[in-house]
Design an enzyme around this catalytic site. Structure first.
Site, PDB file in Angstrom:
ATOM      1  N   LYS A 119       0.829  -1.210   0.000  1.00 41.15           N
ATOM      2  CA  LYS A 119       0.000   0.000   0.000  1.00 41.15           C
ATOM      3  C   LYS A 119       0.862   1.258   0.000  1.00 41.15           C
ATOM      4  O   LYS A 119       0.647   2.172  -0.783  1.00 41.15           O
ATOM      5  CB  LYS A 119      -0.944   0.014   1.219  1.00 41.15           C
ATOM      6  CG  LYS A 119      -1.883  -1.180   1.283  1.00 41.15           C
ATOM      7  CD  LYS A 119      -2.789  -1.121   2.499  1.00 41.15           C
ATOM      8  CE  LYS A 119      -2.078  -1.132   3.838  1.00 41.15           C
ATOM      9  NZ  LYS A 119      -1.324  -2.381   4.111  1.00 41.15           N
ATOM     10  N   ARG A 149      -9.426   0.608   8.844  1.00 39.29           N
ATOM     11  CA  ARG A 149      -8.998  -0.749   9.180  1.00 39.29           C
ATOM     12  C   ARG A 149     -10.067  -1.513   9.926  1.00 39.29           C
ATOM     13  O   ARG A 149      -9.860  -2.686  10.256  1.00 39.29           O
ATOM     14  CB  ARG A 149      -7.753  -0.677  10.074  1.00 39.29           C
ATOM     15  CG  ARG A 149      -6.433  -0.947   9.327  1.00 39.29           C
ATOM     16  CD  ARG A 149      -5.343  -0.716  10.337  1.00 39.29           C
ATOM     17  NE  ARG A 149      -4.114  -1.388  10.109  1.00 39.29           N
ATOM     18  CZ  ARG A 149      -3.043  -0.814   9.539  1.00 39.29           C
ATOM     19  NH1 ARG A 149      -3.107   0.386   9.040  1.00 39.29           N
ATOM     20  NH2 ARG A 149      -1.917  -1.483   9.455  1.00 39.29           N
ATOM     21  N   ARG A 202      11.625  -5.473   4.862  1.00 39.69           N
ATOM     22  CA  ARG A 202      11.341  -4.046   4.625  1.00 39.69           C
ATOM     23  C   ARG A 202      12.338  -3.155   5.375  1.00 39.69           C
ATOM     24  O   ARG A 202      12.658  -3.389   6.535  1.00 39.69           O
ATOM     25  CB  ARG A 202       9.924  -3.716   5.096  1.00 39.69           C
ATOM     26  CG  ARG A 202       9.634  -2.227   5.085  1.00 39.69           C
ATOM     27  CD  ARG A 202       8.169  -1.917   5.087  1.00 39.69           C
ATOM     28  NE  ARG A 202       7.483  -2.317   6.299  1.00 39.69           N
ATOM     29  CZ  ARG A 202       6.155  -2.231   6.457  1.00 39.69           C
ATOM     30  NH1 ARG A 202       5.393  -1.759   5.487  1.00 39.69           N
ATOM     31  NH2 ARG A 202       5.597  -2.621   7.582  1.00 39.69           N
ATOM     32  N   ARG A 259      11.500  -1.360  10.920  1.00 45.47           N
ATOM     33  CA  ARG A 259      10.445  -1.057  11.880  1.00 45.47           C
ATOM     34  C   ARG A 259      10.427  -2.075  13.010  1.00 45.47           C
ATOM     35  O   ARG A 259      10.586  -3.260  12.785  1.00 45.47           O
ATOM     36  CB  ARG A 259       9.088  -1.040  11.172  1.00 45.47           C
ATOM     37  CG  ARG A 259       8.765   0.319  10.586  1.00 45.47           C
ATOM     38  CD  ARG A 259       7.556   0.303   9.714  1.00 45.47           C
ATOM     39  NE  ARG A 259       6.391  -0.323  10.321  1.00 45.47           N
ATOM     40  CZ  ARG A 259       5.181  -0.340   9.754  1.00 45.47           C
ATOM     41  NH1 ARG A 259       5.009   0.256   8.573  1.00 45.47           N
ATOM     42  NH2 ARG A 259       4.163  -0.932  10.328  1.00 45.47           N
ATOM     43  N   ARG A 314      -0.066  -9.209  13.503  1.00 46.90           N
ATOM     44  CA  ARG A 314      -0.708  -8.154  12.696  1.00 46.90           C
ATOM     45  C   ARG A 314      -1.548  -8.769  11.581  1.00 46.90           C
ATOM     46  O   ARG A 314      -2.602  -8.240  11.231  1.00 46.90           O
ATOM     47  CB  ARG A 314       0.362  -7.218  12.114  1.00 46.90           C
ATOM     48  CG  ARG A 314       0.954  -6.277  13.179  1.00 46.90           C
ATOM     49  CD  ARG A 314       2.321  -5.759  12.798  1.00 46.90           C
ATOM     50  NE  ARG A 314       2.323  -4.973  11.599  1.00 46.90           N
ATOM     51  CZ  ARG A 314       3.381  -4.833  10.793  1.00 46.90           C
ATOM     52  NH1 ARG A 314       4.521  -5.433  11.087  1.00 46.90           N
ATOM     53  NH2 ARG A 314       3.298  -4.089   9.725  1.00 46.90           N
TER      54      ARG A 314
HETATM   55  P1  ADP Z   1       2.229  -1.868   3.257  1.00 47.14           P
HETATM   56  O1  ADP Z   1       2.249  -0.347   3.200  1.00 47.14           O
HETATM   57  O2  ADP Z   1       1.035  -2.440   2.567  1.00 47.14           O
HETATM   58  O3  ADP Z   1       2.416  -2.412   4.626  1.00 47.14           O
HETATM   59  P2  ADP Z   1       4.785  -1.614   1.841  1.00 47.14           P
HETATM   60  O4  ADP Z   1       4.430  -0.772   0.666  1.00 47.14           O
HETATM   61  O5  ADP Z   1       5.540  -0.974   2.940  1.00 47.14           O
HETATM   62  O6  ADP Z   1       3.493  -2.381   2.411  1.00 47.14           O
HETATM   63  O7  ADP Z   1       5.610  -2.863   1.275  1.00 47.14           O
HETATM   64  C1  ADP Z   1       6.148  -3.838   2.176  1.00 47.14           C
HETATM   65  C2  ADP Z   1       7.522  -4.270   1.674  1.00 47.14           C
HETATM   66  O8  ADP Z   1       7.363  -4.989   0.452  1.00 47.14           O
HETATM   67  C3  ADP Z   1       8.475  -3.108   1.371  1.00 47.14           C
HETATM   68  O9  ADP Z   1       9.777  -3.527   1.730  1.00 47.14           O
HETATM   69  C4  ADP Z   1       8.374  -2.933  -0.149  1.00 47.14           C
HETATM   70  O10 ADP Z   1       9.609  -2.477  -0.703  1.00 47.14           O
HETATM   71  C5  ADP Z   1       8.066  -4.362  -0.608  1.00 47.14           C
HETATM   72  N1  ADP Z   1       7.162  -4.417  -1.763  1.00 47.14           N
HETATM   73  C6  ADP Z   1       6.128  -3.589  -2.055  1.00 47.14           C
HETATM   74  N2  ADP Z   1       5.516  -3.985  -3.186  1.00 47.14           N
HETATM   75  C7  ADP Z   1       6.167  -5.100  -3.603  1.00 47.14           C
HETATM   76  C8  ADP Z   1       6.016  -5.982  -4.719  1.00 47.14           C
HETATM   77  N3  ADP Z   1       5.049  -5.792  -5.627  1.00 47.14           N
HETATM   78  N4  ADP Z   1       6.872  -7.020  -4.823  1.00 47.14           N
HETATM   79  C9  ADP Z   1       7.854  -7.223  -3.900  1.00 47.14           C
HETATM   80  N5  ADP Z   1       8.046  -6.423  -2.837  1.00 47.14           N
HETATM   81  C10 ADP Z   1       7.224  -5.377  -2.682  1.00 47.14           C
HETATM   82  P1  AMP Z   2       0.981   0.512   9.211  1.00 47.16           P
HETATM   83  O1  AMP Z   2       2.094   1.507   9.043  1.00 47.16           O
HETATM   84  O2  AMP Z   2      -0.201   0.833   8.345  1.00 47.16           O
HETATM   85  O3  AMP Z   2       1.458  -0.911   9.054  1.00 47.16           O
HETATM   86  O4  AMP Z   2       0.471   0.658  10.718  1.00 47.16           O
HETATM   87  C1  AMP Z   2       1.337   0.426  11.811  1.00 47.16           C
HETATM   88  C2  AMP Z   2       0.518   0.332  13.105  1.00 47.16           C
HETATM   89  O5  AMP Z   2      -0.139   1.581  13.352  1.00 47.16           O
HETATM   90  C3  AMP Z   2      -0.601  -0.706  13.101  1.00 47.16           C
HETATM   91  O6  AMP Z   2      -0.140  -2.013  13.426  1.00 47.16           O
HETATM   92  C4  AMP Z   2      -1.540  -0.134  14.172  1.00 47.16           C
HETATM   93  O7  AMP Z   2      -1.035  -0.370  15.483  1.00 47.16           O
HETATM   94  C5  AMP Z   2      -1.439   1.366  13.905  1.00 47.16           C
HETATM   95  N1  AMP Z   2      -2.440   1.812  12.911  1.00 47.16           N
HETATM   96  C6  AMP Z   2      -2.195   2.327  11.683  1.00 47.16           C
HETATM   97  N2  AMP Z   2      -3.330   2.636  11.052  1.00 47.16           N
HETATM   98  C7  AMP Z   2      -4.328   2.289  11.904  1.00 47.16           C
HETATM   99  C8  AMP Z   2      -5.741   2.338  11.827  1.00 47.16           C
HETATM  100  N3  AMP Z   2      -6.380   2.795  10.738  1.00 47.16           N
HETATM  101  N4  AMP Z   2      -6.453   1.892  12.887  1.00 47.16           N
HETATM  102  C9  AMP Z   2      -5.849   1.436  13.997  1.00 47.16           C
HETATM  103  N5  AMP Z   2      -4.522   1.358  14.139  1.00 47.16           N
HETATM  104  C10 AMP Z   2      -3.765   1.775  13.103  1.00 47.16           C
END
Ligand code: ADP
Ligand code: AMP
Length: 215
Positions: free
Chosen positions: A13, A88, A127, A159, A170
């Protein structure tokens, strides 16, 4: 354009939201990023959110809804935004709907990125994020060109909630609390599902195609 990027943690995302934000000139509104900034700055919000975020649980709806409402009222959101990580829960989705309808506005699209569970775990464990500009990398799938540094020169960090046991928790929280949003938005005829298993540019092309089709 007012859109939601839906999908489990690690679906891509944030990666896709950043690319769409640059392309369309509208902000990425990431609740995770906003909460992490609050945590870093040790604000009252950050201190309240800390224990939920560290354990991989969700921050209470009223807290998150409050920060999103305030953010969407800022001037840079006037011509649209990409919601990333919000809503969410069904309660958050209902609150968003009520906020938009009070402003006589509607969502244009909800795009769900569909990715297998084991691929999610691999993406999240690998990541890395730039601590200066926030750009994301993956050790294997999107490695930084300069060893351990971002292209802006900033250092990368992992992270705290990207360790495997917190990741599995999660993903369970996602299944229990967020997955119902698929039906929720299908029922409102807003949801488009995109295969998120391909490489980053391939997924980007699929997302752009479906935004074009939903116009
Ligand atoms: P989200 O925001 O949904 O938690 P991220 O965009 O942070 O996910 O992506 C999670 C990890 O996967 C990051 O390290 C990113 O570089 C990698 N990633 C994102 N899209 C892809 C893809 N299509 N294929 C492989 N790795 C990806
Ligand atoms: P994310 O960066 O989207 O993976 O979110 C990291 C953490 O932030 C999650 O595991 C939750 O603890 C909190 N968080 C982010 N967005 C939300 C949401 N919309 N509702 C509740 N908790 C959230």
């Amino acid at each position: 354009m007012k859109m939601i990027l839906l999908g489990p943690p690690g679906a891509g995302k944030g990666t896709q939201a950043k690319m769409l934000s640059e392309r369309f000139g509208i902000p990425q509104v990431s609740t995770g990023d906003m909460l992490r900034s609050a945590l870093k700055a040790e604000t009252a919000l950050g201190l309240e959110a800390k224990r939920y975020m560290e354990s991989g649980g969700l921050v209470p709806d009223e807290v998150v809804v409050g920060i999103v409402k305030d953010r969407l009222a800022e001037s840079d959101c006037a011509s649209g935004y990409i919601l990333d990580g919000f809503p969410r829960t069904v309660a958050q989705a209902d609150a968003l709907k009520a906020t938009l309808s009070s402003l006589d506005k509607e969502l244009d699209a909800v795009v769900e990125l569909v990715v297998d569970t084991e691929a999610l775990v691999e993406r999240l464990t690998g990541r890395r994020t730039c601590q200066v500009c926030g750009v994301g990398y993956h050790l294997r799938f999107d490695p930084p060109v300069d060893g351990a540094l971002c292209r802006c020169g900033g250092e990368l960090f992992q992270r705290q909630d990207d360790d495997e046991s917190t990741i599995r928790h999660r993903l369970n929280v996602y299944l229990e609390q967020t997955l119902p949003l698929t039906e929720y938005y299908l029922g409102q005829d807003l949801l488009v599902q995109v295969d998120g298993m391909g490489e980053i540019p391939q997924v980007q092309a699929l997302v752009l195609d479906c935004l074009q089709a939903s116009k």
